[in-house]
Write an enzyme that holds these catalytic residues in place. Sequence first.
Site, PDB file in Angstrom:
ATOM      1  N   ARG A   3      42.390  49.929  42.666  1.00 55.74           N
ATOM      2  CA  ARG A   3      42.523  48.539  43.076  1.00 55.74           C
ATOM      3  C   ARG A   3      43.316  47.763  42.039  1.00 55.74           C
ATOM      4  O   ARG A   3      43.077  47.872  40.827  1.00 55.74           O
ATOM      5  CB  ARG A   3      41.127  47.921  43.227  1.00 55.74           C
ATOM      6  CG  ARG A   3      41.079  46.392  43.254  1.00 55.74           C
ATOM      7  CD  ARG A   3      41.649  45.816  44.549  1.00 55.74           C
ATOM      8  NE  ARG A   3      41.763  44.368  44.467  1.00 55.74           N
ATOM      9  CZ  ARG A   3      40.820  43.504  44.838  1.00 55.74           C
ATOM     10  NH1 ARG A   3      39.666  43.956  45.292  1.00 55.74           N
ATOM     11  NH2 ARG A   3      41.022  42.214  44.767  1.00 55.74           N
ATOM     12  N   ARG A  38      45.021  45.216  49.399  1.00 57.27           N
ATOM     13  CA  ARG A  38      44.273  45.964  48.392  1.00 57.27           C
ATOM     14  C   ARG A  38      43.735  47.254  48.998  1.00 57.27           C
ATOM     15  O   ARG A  38      43.437  47.314  50.199  1.00 57.27           O
ATOM     16  CB  ARG A  38      43.150  45.130  47.784  1.00 57.27           C
ATOM     17  CG  ARG A  38      41.934  44.793  48.622  1.00 57.27           C
ATOM     18  CD  ARG A  38      42.158  43.816  49.755  1.00 57.27           C
ATOM     19  NE  ARG A  38      42.799  42.567  49.390  1.00 57.27           N
ATOM     20  CZ  ARG A  38      42.150  41.434  49.118  1.00 57.27           C
ATOM     21  NH1 ARG A  38      40.831  41.424  49.142  1.00 57.27           N
ATOM     22  NH2 ARG A  38      42.819  40.334  48.865  1.00 57.27           N
ATOM     23  N   PRO A  52      44.474  39.600  58.585  1.00 55.75           N
ATOM     24  CA  PRO A  52      44.420  39.156  57.183  1.00 55.75           C
ATOM     25  C   PRO A  52      43.945  37.710  57.072  1.00 55.75           C
ATOM     26  O   PRO A  52      44.175  36.887  57.963  1.00 55.75           O
ATOM     27  CB  PRO A  52      45.857  39.293  56.695  1.00 55.75           C
ATOM     28  CG  PRO A  52      46.513  40.202  57.668  1.00 55.75           C
ATOM     29  CD  PRO A  52      45.832  40.016  58.979  1.00 55.75           C
ATOM     30  N   ASP A 108      38.281  46.361  48.410  1.00 51.51           N
ATOM     31  CA  ASP A 108      37.755  45.081  47.948  1.00 51.51           C
ATOM     32  C   ASP A 108      36.254  45.061  48.225  1.00 51.51           C
ATOM     33  O   ASP A 108      35.829  45.270  49.369  1.00 51.51           O
ATOM     34  CB  ASP A 108      38.448  43.924  48.696  1.00 51.51           C
ATOM     35  CG  ASP A 108      38.047  42.568  48.144  1.00 51.51           C
ATOM     36  OD1 ASP A 108      37.754  42.477  46.941  1.00 51.51           O
ATOM     37  OD2 ASP A 108      38.025  41.598  48.927  1.00 51.51           O
ATOM     38  N   PRO A 159      25.417  32.420  46.884  1.00 51.34           N
ATOM     39  CA  PRO A 159      26.151  33.249  47.848  1.00 51.34           C
ATOM     40  C   PRO A 159      27.673  33.066  47.709  1.00 51.34           C
ATOM     41  O   PRO A 159      28.140  32.058  47.167  1.00 51.34           O
ATOM     42  CB  PRO A 159      25.668  32.731  49.201  1.00 51.34           C
ATOM     43  CG  PRO A 159      24.409  32.002  48.931  1.00 51.34           C
ATOM     44  CD  PRO A 159      24.574  31.419  47.571  1.00 51.34           C
ATOM     45  N   HIS A 160      28.413  34.031  48.211  1.00 50.18           N
ATOM     46  CA  HIS A 160      29.870  33.927  48.186  1.00 50.18           C
ATOM     47  C   HIS A 160      30.279  32.659  48.944  1.00 50.18           C
ATOM     48  O   HIS A 160      29.852  32.440  50.082  1.00 50.18           O
ATOM     49  CB  HIS A 160      30.477  35.159  48.850  1.00 50.18           C
ATOM     50  CG  HIS A 160      31.946  35.311  48.596  1.00 50.18           C
ATOM     51  ND1 HIS A 160      32.886  34.435  49.102  1.00 50.18           N
ATOM     52  CD2 HIS A 160      32.644  36.234  47.875  1.00 50.18           C
ATOM     53  CE1 HIS A 160      34.096  34.811  48.717  1.00 50.18           C
ATOM     54  NE2 HIS A 160      33.974  35.898  47.967  1.00 50.18           N
ATOM     55  N   PRO A 161      31.100  31.803  48.317  1.00 51.62           N
ATOM     56  CA  PRO A 161      31.381  30.489  48.926  1.00 51.62           C
ATOM     57  C   PRO A 161      32.188  30.529  50.215  1.00 51.62           C
ATOM     58  O   PRO A 161      32.178  29.556  50.977  1.00 51.62           O
ATOM     59  CB  PRO A 161      32.150  29.752  47.811  1.00 51.62           C
ATOM     60  CG  PRO A 161      32.714  30.827  46.946  1.00 51.62           C
ATOM     61  CD  PRO A 161      31.718  31.949  46.987  1.00 51.62           C
TER      62      PRO A 161
END
Length: 271
Positions: free
Chosen positions: A201, A210, A163, A213, A232-234
């Site tokens: 979800r 979850r 995780p 995702d 882009p995803h940070p």
Amino acid sequence: MDEIRIKQLEVFAHHGVFPEENRLGQKFVISAALRTHLRTAGLTDDLTQSMDYGAVCAEIQTFLTQHTFQLLETAAEKLCEHLLQTLPLLDSIQLEIEKPWAPIGLPLKTAAVCIERGWHMAYIALGSNIGDSKGYLDGAVQALEQDETMRVERVSDYIVTKPYGGVEQDDFLNAVLCVKTLRTPHELLDRLHEIEQTAHRTREIHWGPRTLDLDILFYDEELFSDDVLTIPHPEIPKRDFVLRPMAQIAPYFVHPVYHKTIMQLWEQLQA
């Protein structure tokens, strides 16, 4: 990118806001620039490596005569989508639909709508750590494959990861896929949220457990941010569970912010 151009194809169809336009019909004039790669066709003289512009004209005529739309904008949008979905070699299209007989009560040569649409390359991260995680990931891939606005190009192996974010929870099953899409970034995000909802979800704990995702990592090489979405995803450079599967399917994709390949970012994270 090369182009095949169709100029001023005349089609009699039944589009318009007024009932008389839908009943009586009128002339529409269509011009299009079809963007594709013509190098192989040029070298081989093989029509199968190009697009038959006669067949494309017939397809445009058939589509516009078999459908009725109130707005030119809708006719153009739906026609672009149809051509992009039915012509395998078509990468993008610039389309103009003219309406020379537009009933506006004033003298004019023509009214027209011109739009540009095309396929976009996106990378999407998948994750799950509740219930049948493999089933949820399989279901998400299948939902994208069945969406007419999507073409799933590559899917990484599913990997088990620890995780992320400090919340105590079970290990995750993660993957990354590459998809071509006709959707805008926000439309793509909405579709991903719909797929998440089919997996029930919930968003109760940030970075928490979850069922499914789905995150947009990259969209072409765009740099974009608003209150809903950042591309882009940070978090990409910090996430092994993103970099490792993406390095499997796109190791030399260059991050448009850091100007490093995915493989370089993954090796940097491991150092």
